[in-house]
Design an enzyme around this catalytic site. Structure first.
Site, PDB file in Angstrom:
ATOM      1  N   THR A 113     -41.021  -3.860  31.119  1.00  0.00           N
ATOM      2  CA  THR A 113     -39.881  -3.410  30.319  1.00  0.00           C
ATOM      3  C   THR A 113     -39.628  -1.939  30.588  1.00  0.00           C
ATOM      4  OG1 THR A 113     -40.542  -4.996  28.609  1.00  0.00           O
ATOM      5  CG2 THR A 113     -38.900  -3.338  28.010  1.00  0.00           C
ATOM      6  N   TYR A 130     -41.736  11.108  28.385  1.00  0.00           N
ATOM      7  CA  TYR A 130     -41.672   9.652  28.238  1.00  0.00           C
ATOM      8  C   TYR A 130     -41.073   8.998  29.478  1.00  0.00           C
ATOM      9  CZ  TYR A 130     -39.688   5.166  26.817  1.00  0.00           C
ATOM     10  OH  TYR A 130     -39.309   3.847  26.765  1.00  0.00           O
TER      11      TYR A 130
END
Length: 295
Positions: A113, A130
């Site tokens: 994902t 991130y």
């Protein structure tokens, strides 16, 4: 199929494992011993569970026989002031360990994902750590898939929304502010365009990919999941404001754009459409469903 899922207690993962169970798959989940399982409490007895933080992260490969696919949805955004090391461990090291085990034990398929925000060459500074971890793991997946028999499917999601998501996410926070008639909502000018995709449509994309995995190309492939249409942040917020009949004052322009802001993103859904997938939930219908859960 026998499918190992990470992030099964989260927003997307919880809805995914429920769908997989309805499809008749055997579902194994890796979670933490401290995970909040409220989203999957009703099906927890039907799942095979392992606690990764208790040293059980590799146990499914030894105890459950051949695993047909791994779906990796777990992620660490860094929103709770996690350290860079924690983010790297969660978003790179941990899934890389699973990849290594998959190749060692003959698991043929790994569905990762990914996020649209990790795609640009120059990453936005406020999400840089991130997005950098997401990009690095994607690169590892491609490297390993290109040099082995592993099938690495990168599922690049646009802006996912739906019921029971965390309230610190953009969509839910805007809805919450408007429903509560908070005095004001501070925003950028709102010219950024995003492809808002309802979570049920994302789940159906994973189901389609699993159903057609035998005919997908070997090695590394990527599928973008969205509606294919971008809506500006201003249009989106004004739609929520109108639907909720809110008295909240929308203060567009009171927040500056972040450095390297992504100004436009939408999915190229043609590869998924070729497999028979199409999104079904229109934006207004999806928002009504989210609003109903708040009420």
């Amino acid at each position: 199929m026998k499918i190992l899922v990470t992030g099964a207690t989260g927003f997307l993962g919880s809805q995914l494992v429920k769908a997989l169970r309805l499809d008749g798959h055997t579902v194994i989940i890796l979670k933490r011993s401290t995970s909040d399982c409220s989203r999957i409490q009703d099906i927890l007895p039907d799942l095979i569970t392992y606690d990764a933080d208790r040293g059980q992260w590799d146990a499914p490969f030894f105890e459950q026989g051949r695993i047909d696919a791994i779906i990796h949805t777990a992620t660490c955004y860094g929103r709770n002031n996690e350290s860079i090391t924690t983010m790297v461990d969660a978003n790179v090291t941990f899934p890389l360990k699973l990849l290594d085990m998959a190749m060692h034990f003959g698991t043929p398929v790994f569905l990762n994902t990914d996020t649209f925000s990790s795609a640009p060459i120059r990453l936005s500074k406020h999400l840089q750590p991130y997005n950098l971890t997401k990009r690095k793991f994607r690169e590892w997946g491609k490297c390993l898939a290109d040099t082995s028999s592993l099938q690495f499917i990168n599922v690049r999601l646009e802006h996912v929304y739906g019921p029971y998501d965390n309230t610190n996410k953009f969509v839910t926070s805007v809805i919450k502010s408007c429903l509560e008639n908070q005095p004001e909502l501070r925003l950028t000018e709102g010219n950024q365009a995003r492809d808002f995709i309802y979570v049920e449509d994302v789940v159906s994309a994973f189901r389609v990919l699993l159903a057609h995995v035998a005919r997908l190309p070997a090695g590394f492939t990527e599928y973008q999941v969205g509606t294919g249409t971008a809506t500006s942040i201003r249009e989106f917020v004004e739609l929520v404001h109108q639907m909720t009949q809110s008295s909240t004052v929308l203060k567009f322009g009171s927040i500056a754009y972040t450095d390297r802001e992504i100004m436009h993103s939408h999915a190229d859904t043609r590869p998924l459409q070729a497999l028979g997938w199409n999104h079904r939930v229109k934006l207004e219908d999806g928002l009504r469903k989210v609003m109903a859960t708040f009420k």
